[in-house]
Scaffold this active site. Structure first.
Site, PDB file in Angstrom:
ATOM      1  N   GLY A   4       1.038  -1.553   0.291  1.00  0.00           N
ATOM      2  CA  GLY A   4       0.302  -0.245  -0.053  1.00  0.00           C
ATOM      3  C   GLY A   4       1.197   1.087   0.010  1.00  0.00           C
ATOM      4  N   CYS A   5       0.264   2.240  -0.641  1.00  0.00           N
ATOM      5  CA  CYS A   5       0.825   3.431  -0.628  1.00  0.00           C
ATOM      6  C   CYS A   5       2.203   4.548   0.803  1.00  0.00           C
ATOM      7  CB  CYS A   5       0.144   4.875  -1.425  1.00  0.00           C
ATOM      8  SG  CYS A   5      -1.511   4.662  -1.402  1.00  0.00           S
ATOM      9  N   TYR A   6       0.654   4.291   1.639  1.00  0.00           N
ATOM     10  CA  TYR A   6       1.078   4.775   3.436  1.00  0.00           C
ATOM     11  C   TYR A   6       2.122   4.188   4.036  1.00  0.00           C
ATOM     12  CZ  TYR A   6      -2.575   7.689   3.567  1.00  0.00           C
ATOM     13  OH  TYR A   6      -3.833   9.265   3.222  1.00  0.00           O
ATOM     14  N   THR A  15       4.222   1.996   2.059  1.00  0.00           N
ATOM     15  CA  THR A  15       5.672   2.221   1.883  1.00  0.00           C
ATOM     16  C   THR A  15       6.024   3.297   2.229  1.00  0.00           C
ATOM     17  OG1 THR A  15       4.793   1.419  -0.399  1.00  0.00           O
ATOM     18  CG2 THR A  15       6.553   2.731  -0.802  1.00  0.00           C
ATOM     19  N   THR A  16       6.258   4.603   2.128  1.00  0.00           N
ATOM     20  CA  THR A  16       6.691   5.274   3.009  1.00  0.00           C
ATOM     21  C   THR A  16       6.523   5.136   4.495  1.00  0.00           C
ATOM     22  OG1 THR A  16       4.357   6.183   4.054  1.00  0.00           O
ATOM     23  CG2 THR A  16       5.487   7.465   1.496  1.00  0.00           C
TER      24      THR A  16
END
Ligand SMILES: NC(=O)c1ccc[n+]([C@@H]2O[C@H](COP(=O)([O-])OP(=O)(O)OC[C@H]3O[C@@H](n4cnc5c(N)ncnc54)[C@H](OP(=O)(O)O)[C@@H]3O)[C@@H](O)[C@H]2O)c1
Length: 345
Positions: free
Chosen positions: A148-150, A152-153
């Protein structure tokens, strides 16, 4: 030439896959799916595609029935991906699932956050697809769960620090901001222009579905149970995402010492940049690229460490990372097709 299919080719991450793969020298997109555009050409939905870049769009059922290609990207909503992944794996394709259906190892955790899992058998085959952390497993995998994008950060920002004795990383505070494309292309009241165009708000407080994914992977990195205090916010930009993470210190350390540790951890990585002291991640400096920018500061006054991490949610947070995974899975140079610089301004 690697022959690929894109399931969900007309959504934001599907369209981003088409953009990135159109510049990839070793890949040909031979088909895609869409319910709305089934039976038409991709160029009907996306008129900027040239004849060479064009491909047919079918329904999922028609596409899976005759799929004989090398690899499929599933850019479908969670719940729609699992059965498709199972069928394609049985047909011998490699699969990269951009949805959450392959990401959680424990089906009971999936059920708690997402509801019934349509094909729980796929979970044991799935490798969590963050190349900077699981590269060797991804190379051998048939099914890769694109993160997921969050997460990844958060994972890229925290991975190098999880086992430092000077820091208490058992329950980081994660404050994240995302552009609206993170919610997908489908029309929804909550992401319509007047609802988000000029405002800025938290959402999914205490219940965002990326929480169990962050905890699963941070627990794996830390070798002990890790929880996160996560609050996401929606900001009025199309793309881009920043997570600011707060960790209490147990012992003295300095910004330069932590910067050195993070820089060392990512020394060989093409897509992760550790920013110099006093320079902070900015969505405008990563837009359209597969880069992740990380900064760290020590707040000596309060005894906390601040880690900041930015990506383009559609590139390193989804389709760019998926292409990176594809390169690894099919034995290509990992960075192929992904070295384009950010779009600025
Ligand atoms: N957006 C992001 O930043 C981001 C980042 C990381 C991961 N992801 C994940 O990637 C996946 C795709 O996200 P997205 O933002 O590209 O979504 P999207 O813009 O809503 O696109 C979804 C795609 O799937 C098709 N689709 C929608 N509902 C369907 C259904 N019930 N059955 C079959 N096909 C369906 C849509 O086309 P038709 O409606 O024509 O069928 C479209 O092509 C999601 O699981 C999302 O969580 C997204």
């Amino acid at each position: 030439m690697v022959r690929v299919l894109i399931f969900g080719a007309t959504g934001y991450t599907g369209i981003e896959l088409i953009r990135l793969l159109s510049g990839h020298p070793d890949v040909r997109i031979v088909g895609g799916t869409s319910r709305d555009w089934a039976g038409r050409r991709a160029s009907d939905a996306l008129p900027y595609l040239s004849r060479k870049q064009d491909f047919p769009l079918l329904s999922i059922a028609d596409m899976t029935e005759k799929a004989g290609e090398d690899l499929a990207f599933l850019a479908l909503p969670h719940g729609q991906s699992a059965l498709t992944a199972e069928t394609l794996l049985e047909a011998g394709l490699k699969v990269i699932d951009l949805s959450a259906d392959s990401r959680l190892n424990d089906v009971t955790v999936y059920q708690k956050w997402y509801g019934e899992h349509q094909a729980p058998n796929i979970l044991e085959k799935a490798v969590y697809g963050l190349p900077e952390i699981h590269r060797s497993l991804i190379k051998k995998a048939d099914l890769v769960a694109n993160p997921g994008c969050y997460p990844t950060t958060v994972l890229l920002g925290l991975a190098p620090l999880m086992n430092l004795k000077e820091l208490d990383t058992d329950c980081p505070i994660v404050d994240s901001k995302s552009g609206v494309s993170g919610a997908g292309r489908g029309a929804k009241l909550t992401t319509s222009f007047c609802e988000v165009g000029e405002g800025f708000k938290p959402y999914g407080v205490l219940r965002h579905r990326h929480i169990p994914e962050m905890e699963q992977e941070l627990t794996r990195l830390g070798g002990r149970t890790i929880k996160v205090r996560f609050t996401p916010h929606l900001i009025p930009v199309s793309r881009g995402m920043v997570s600011t993470m707060y960790i209490p210190m147990r012992d003295d350390t300095s910004g330069s010492a932590l910067r050195e540790i993070i820089t060392g951890y990512y020394e060989k990585e093409t897509f992760v940049r550790v920013l110099p002291a006093g320079v902070y991640p900015d969505t405008e400096r990563i837009k359209g690229s597969n880069q992740c920018h990380i900064a760290v500061e020590v707040d000596e006054r309060t005894g906390w460490v601040i880690i900041m991490s930015a990506i383009d949610n559609l590139v390193k947070g989804a389709s760019g990372n998926a292409v990176q995974n594809m390169n690894l899975m099919v034995g290509l140079e990992e960075t192929t097709g992904l070295t384009g610089l950010p779009i600025f301004p």
